[in-house]
Structure formats: C-alpha cells, structure tokens
Motif scaffolding. Structure first.
Motif, PDB file in Angstrom:
ATOM      1  N   LEU A  97     -14.757 -13.243  -3.917  1.00  0.00           N
ATOM      2  CA  LEU A  97     -13.369 -13.362  -3.471  1.00  0.00           C
ATOM      3  C   LEU A  97     -12.526 -12.609  -4.489  1.00  0.00           C
ATOM      4  O   LEU A  97     -12.344 -13.064  -5.614  1.00  0.00           O
ATOM      5  CB  LEU A  97     -12.970 -14.839  -3.390  1.00  0.00           C
ATOM      6  N   THR A  98     -12.076 -11.421  -4.119  1.00  0.00           N
ATOM      7  CA  THR A  98     -11.380 -10.538  -5.067  1.00  0.00           C
ATOM      8  C   THR A  98      -9.970 -10.239  -4.584  1.00  0.00           C
ATOM      9  O   THR A  98      -9.807  -9.633  -3.514  1.00  0.00           O
ATOM     10  CB  THR A  98     -12.133  -9.196  -5.202  1.00  0.00           C
ATOM     11  N   PRO A  99      -8.942 -10.636  -5.340  1.00  0.00           N
ATOM     12  CA  PRO A  99      -7.587 -10.234  -4.935  1.00  0.00           C
ATOM     13  C   PRO A  99      -7.466  -8.718  -5.026  1.00  0.00           C
ATOM     14  O   PRO A  99      -7.986  -8.106  -5.955  1.00  0.00           O
ATOM     15  CB  PRO A  99      -6.681 -10.906  -5.983  1.00  0.00           C
ATOM     16  N   LEU A 100      -6.810  -8.104  -4.042  1.00  0.00           N
ATOM     17  CA  LEU A 100      -6.636  -6.646  -4.040  1.00  0.00           C
ATOM     18  C   LEU A 100      -5.163  -6.319  -4.228  1.00  0.00           C
ATOM     19  O   LEU A 100      -4.294  -7.003  -3.697  1.00  0.00           O
ATOM     20  CB  LEU A 100      -7.094  -6.042  -2.708  1.00  0.00           C
ATOM     21  N   GLN A 101      -4.929  -5.265  -4.971  1.00  0.00           N
ATOM     22  CA  GLN A 101      -3.562  -4.777  -5.172  1.00  0.00           C
ATOM     23  C   GLN A 101      -3.106  -4.066  -3.896  1.00  0.00           C
ATOM     24  O   GLN A 101      -3.848  -3.267  -3.338  1.00  0.00           O
ATOM     25  CB  GLN A 101      -3.596  -3.796  -6.346  1.00  0.00           C
ATOM     26  N   ALA A 102      -1.898  -4.370  -3.449  1.00  0.00           N
ATOM     27  CA  ALA A 102      -1.354  -3.633  -2.303  1.00  0.00           C
ATOM     28  C   ALA A 102      -1.136  -2.188  -2.742  1.00  0.00           C
ATOM     29  O   ALA A 102      -0.894  -1.918  -3.913  1.00  0.00           O
ATOM     30  CB  ALA A 102      -0.045  -4.256  -1.866  1.00  0.00           C
ATOM     31  N   SER A 103      -1.257  -1.261  -1.829  1.00  0.00           N
ATOM     32  CA  SER A 103      -1.038   0.143  -2.200  1.00  0.00           C
ATOM     33  C   SER A 103       0.436   0.491  -2.019  1.00  0.00           C
ATOM     34  O   SER A 103       1.164  -0.172  -1.265  1.00  0.00           O
ATOM     35  CB  SER A 103      -1.902   1.053  -1.342  1.00  0.00           C
TER      36      SER A 103
ATOM     37  N   GLU B 256      -0.097  10.374  -4.607  1.00  0.00           N
ATOM     38  CA  GLU B 256       0.344  11.206  -5.716  1.00  0.00           C
ATOM     39  C   GLU B 256       1.552  10.567  -6.404  1.00  0.00           C
ATOM     40  O   GLU B 256       1.631  10.500  -7.633  1.00  0.00           O
ATOM     41  CB  GLU B 256       0.695  12.607  -5.181  1.00  0.00           C
ATOM     42  N   MET B 257       2.481  10.080  -5.592  1.00  0.00           N
ATOM     43  CA  MET B 257       3.666   9.434  -6.146  1.00  0.00           C
ATOM     44  C   MET B 257       3.253   8.212  -6.976  1.00  0.00           C
ATOM     45  O   MET B 257       3.804   7.970  -8.052  1.00  0.00           O
ATOM     46  CB  MET B 257       4.587   9.023  -4.999  1.00  0.00           C
ATOM     47  N   ALA B 258       2.277   7.475  -6.468  1.00  0.00           N
ATOM     48  CA  ALA B 258       1.837   6.264  -7.174  1.00  0.00           C
ATOM     49  C   ALA B 258       1.297   6.611  -8.562  1.00  0.00           C
ATOM     50  O   ALA B 258       1.419   5.823  -9.499  1.00  0.00           O
ATOM     51  CB  ALA B 258       0.763   5.548  -6.353  1.00  0.00           C
ATOM     52  N   GLN B 259       0.717   7.801  -8.684  1.00  0.00           N
ATOM     53  CA  GLN B 259       0.140   8.184  -9.983  1.00  0.00           C
ATOM     54  C   GLN B 259       1.153   8.863 -10.892  1.00  0.00           C
ATOM     55  O   GLN B 259       0.882   9.082 -12.070  1.00  0.00           O
ATOM     56  CB  GLN B 259      -1.015   9.168  -9.768  1.00  0.00           C
ATOM     57  N   THR B 260       2.280   9.262 -10.341  1.00  0.00           N
ATOM     58  CA  THR B 260       3.206  10.097 -11.096  1.00  0.00           C
ATOM     59  C   THR B 260       4.488   9.371 -11.505  1.00  0.00           C
ATOM     60  O   THR B 260       4.953   9.516 -12.636  1.00  0.00           O
ATOM     61  CB  THR B 260       3.589  11.346 -10.258  1.00  0.00           C
TER      62      THR B 260
ATOM     63  N   VAL C 242      -8.827  -9.241   3.895  1.00  0.00           N
ATOM     64  CA  VAL C 242      -7.821 -10.108   4.510  1.00  0.00           C
ATOM     65  C   VAL C 242      -6.468  -9.774   3.915  1.00  0.00           C
ATOM     66  O   VAL C 242      -6.299  -9.734   2.694  1.00  0.00           O
ATOM     67  CB  VAL C 242      -8.156 -11.601   4.228  1.00  0.00           C
ATOM     68  N   SER C 243      -5.506  -9.517   4.776  1.00  0.00           N
ATOM     69  CA  SER C 243      -4.152  -9.219   4.316  1.00  0.00           C
ATOM     70  C   SER C 243      -3.220 -10.279   4.885  1.00  0.00           C
ATOM     71  O   SER C 243      -3.334 -10.642   6.059  1.00  0.00           O
ATOM     72  CB  SER C 243      -3.778  -7.822   4.810  1.00  0.00           C
TER      73      SER C 243
ATOM     74  N   SER D  81       6.913  -6.318  -4.301  1.00  0.00           N
ATOM     75  CA  SER D  81       7.914  -6.977  -3.451  1.00  0.00           C
ATOM     76  C   SER D  81       7.602  -6.805  -1.968  1.00  0.00           C
ATOM     77  O   SER D  81       7.997  -7.612  -1.150  1.00  0.00           O
ATOM     78  CB  SER D  81       9.311  -6.437  -3.745  1.00  0.00           C
ATOM     79  N   GLN D  82       6.894  -5.740  -1.631  1.00  0.00           N
ATOM     80  CA  GLN D  82       6.651  -5.455  -0.216  1.00  0.00           C
ATOM     81  C   GLN D  82       5.237  -5.745   0.228  1.00  0.00           C
ATOM     82  O   GLN D  82       5.001  -6.099   1.361  1.00  0.00           O
ATOM     83  CB  GLN D  82       6.959  -3.975   0.076  1.00  0.00           C
ATOM     84  N   GLY D  83       4.298  -5.539  -0.687  1.00  0.00           N
ATOM     85  CA  GLY D  83       2.902  -5.660  -0.295  1.00  0.00           C
ATOM     86  C   GLY D  83       2.549  -7.116  -0.013  1.00  0.00           C
ATOM     87  O   GLY D  83       2.961  -8.008  -0.732  1.00  0.00           O
TER      88      GLY D  83
END
Ligand SMILES: Nc1ncnc2c1ncn2[C@@H]1O[C@H](COP(=O)(O)OP(=O)(O)OP(=O)(O)O)[C@@H](O)[C@H]1O
Length: 326
Positions: free
Chosen positions: A276-282, A189-193, A254-255, A217-219
């Motif tokens: 091979l798809t880069p994924l956004q960290a949550s 919710e925070m991520a969307q707000t 893979v992380s 910075s963290q992901g």
C-alpha cells in the motif's frame, strides 16, 4: 521583478486578460501555465511593452518596459513568432541587435557560445531548424545580460538535449538572482524546472503558489495497492469520486481515497493487501483539475471505460457489494 496590478487587455468583445495581479520574484523560476487562449502570450506582450494594457499596469524592476533607458539590459524575452530577417546570419542578427542597444560586440560571441550556436552562427537564419531558431531567440533574450528573462514556450521544437539545456539554463539564471518567467505546455518539463507557478484561465489567475502547493492543493489522494483479490477490493473501494485503475496483475491504483481509508476497508473486509503505497499527484493531474472549467477548446476525451486496465469513475457501491464473502 515583474509586477502586474489589475492588468487587463480587451480586444473588441474578447477579454484576453481580465484584471490580473501578480508578482514574479527574483531568484526563482516562475512557470506560467494555462490552456490555449488563456491569456499567457498577451500578458507577456504587455510585460514587454508590445501591447498596451486596456486597464492596469505592469512594471519590470519598478518601471514600465518603455520607460527603461536600456530595456535589453533590464529584461530579455523570447516571444512566439519572433521575426528575424531570414537572409541574415545568426551572428549578424545578434550583432545588429547589440549595436542598436549599446551592447559590446564581445557579448555576441558569449551568447552564441552559451546557446550552442557556434557551429551555425555564420549560416543564414532561413536554413535554421525550429530548435536552432529557439536557441537564437534565447541568445537574443540574453544579449543584454538582463536581470529579468521572459521565455514563451522556450522548449518548443527543441530535441531532448535542448530541453535539458533550457532547464539547466533557466535554473542557473534564477540561482544568480535573476527573475525568470516562462510558459510551457509541457507539464513534466515544468514540474522539473519551475519553483513557483502562476496558472491563468480565461484571463484570470487560478493559482499563484509554490509548485508543490499547487500539486498538493489540487491533486487527489492516490495510492497503489497490491492485493490477491483486486476485483473484490475494487468493488469495496468504489464510491463517488474514487477512480480505480488496474495497471497490472494484482495491482490497483486508487485515486480519491487516502491510504489509511483503503487499509481500513481492506481490514474490515478481510482482504489481504501486501503493498500500500501513497502516490504523489502529478502536476499534470493538478493542472487538469485546476483548469477543468477554464478551457476554451478541449477535445472530448471520451467516456470512462470500465474494462480491466481502463480508468473508470466508480459509481457508488451497491449495499451488497460492501459484504463480499471470501
Ligand atoms: N490581436 C488579437 N486580437 C484579437 N484577439 C486576440 C488577439 N491576441 C489574442 N487574442 C485572443 O485573446 C485570448 C488570449 O490569447 P493569448 O494568445 O494571450 O493566449 P495564450 O494563453 O497565449 O494561448 P496559447 O497557449 O494558445 O498560446 C484568445 O482568445 C485569443 O484569441
């Protein structure tokens, strides 16, 4: 605008807030995150003049809360466990608040409509659900049409429709140039707000940055890989700091390794990769990373599992595993 400078609160031998300095700017939604006991509610109470700082200062639009002649017009807040007389109706509660703060009676009708309380406004508060109580708290916070709004866990107890309503409401308030400061434990919710985040842990600021920067910075780098040899590729990619999951047939997530490195290792070892798809960290991952050493109470989430489909922090690969034959 809310401005805290070296703000601290000590209860006996417990330092709840440990000298924090931050500014909550107008025109955007600022999220306030932190583990249980991090000091969020204490900070919010000091903003609202409900707790006196042990050290430092906090001002709302340039002055401490108590110095404002009409504080409800300056700042409105929904804080946890707000006391409302259970025998009062929502309408009488808001009317009494308005009357004691010099707010015109028609504003009571406006906030009742805004918060969707029209149908229950004449009902006693003791029969209210948690969600209705939250809406009433938000109505009270908005009563003085304040420039600054502070909401502690506003979506607590709301149904999905209510959660979306709060999201749209706070975004709207920010779009009109108001200062919005809200806490929530719901990361998605925070991520969307929120536009901006302040993260606190054990009373200290851990991050104060735009939400995207906090995530980046963290992901860790993450990617989804499709291959016809997932087990071989898992072994080839395994090293310290890399986590590999196998969520479905011929798919690895893979992380801890970027897409280019994965592609290079697959090429060097002649393993076919067909996606091979880069994924956004949550935000949740970034938050867990940021606060991993700051949690007062954390359940033991259990050791890593190496079974297919489970997460495992891969051990450094044995040398021979680098030369998987086809
Ligand atoms: N009145 C008080 N007396 C003593 N200790 C307190 C008091 N209020 C808060 N604390 C302590 O101060 C620390 C910070 O509490 P606070 O409620 O501000 O955290 P929080 O980040 O809001 O936590 P949560 O997410 O659980 O609501 C905690 O360790 C808490 O136990």
């Amino acid at each position: 605008m809310i401005q805290a400078i070296d703000l601290a609160k000590v209860y006996g031998d417990k330092t709840a807030v440990d000298g924090v300095t931050f500014t909550v700017e107008p025109g955007r939604v600022t999220g306030f995150l932190g583990p249980n006991g991090a000091g969020k509610s204490t900070t919010m109470r000091m903003i609202m003049g409900l707790d006196a700082p042990t050290r430092g200062t906090v001002t709302v639009n340039g002055a401490p809360y108590a110095k404002h002649k009409a504080p409800l017009r300056e700042i409105g807040a929904l804080l946890e466990a707000k006391a409302v007389h259970p025998g009062r109706t929502a309408f009488s509660h808001l009317s009494a608040l308005a009357a004691t703060h010099g707010i015109p009676a028609n504003r009571v009708h406006e906030v009742i409509e805004m918060t969707g309380l029209g149908a229950v406004a004449k009902k006693k508060v003791k029969g209210f659900s948690l969600g209705m109580g939250q809406r009433l708290g938000i109505a009270a916070a908005l009563l003085g049409d304040p420039q600054v709004v502070v909401l502690d866990e506003p979506v607590n107890g709301l149904d999905p429709e209510g959660v979306v309503w709060v999201r749209n409401l706070v975004k709207y308030l920010a779009s009109t140039g108001r200062t919005v400061f809200l806490s929530s434990h719901l990361m998605s919710e925070m991520a969307q707000t929120a536009d901006h985040l302040i993260v606190i842990g054990r009373g200290k600021i851990l991050a104060d940055a735009p939400i995207q920067d906090v995530i980046e910075s963290q992901g860790k780098a993450r990617a989804r890989v499709r291959t016809d040899r997932p087990e071989d590729l898992s072994r080839l990619l395994a090293r310290s700091g890399v986590t590999i999951q196998a969520p479905e047939h011929e798919v690895l997530e893979v992380s801890g390794l970027d897409s280019r490195s994965i592609a290079q290792i697959a090429l060097d070892n002649r393993v076919l990769v067909y996606e091979l798809t880069p994924l956004q960290a949550s935000l949740e991952e970034a938050y867990m990373q940021l606060t991993k050493d700051e949690v007062e109470y954390r359940s033991d989430e259990g050791a890593a599992s190496g079974h297919p489909g489970g997460a495992h922090a891969a051990e450094p690969a044995p040398a021979e595993a680098q030369e998987v034959s086809r």
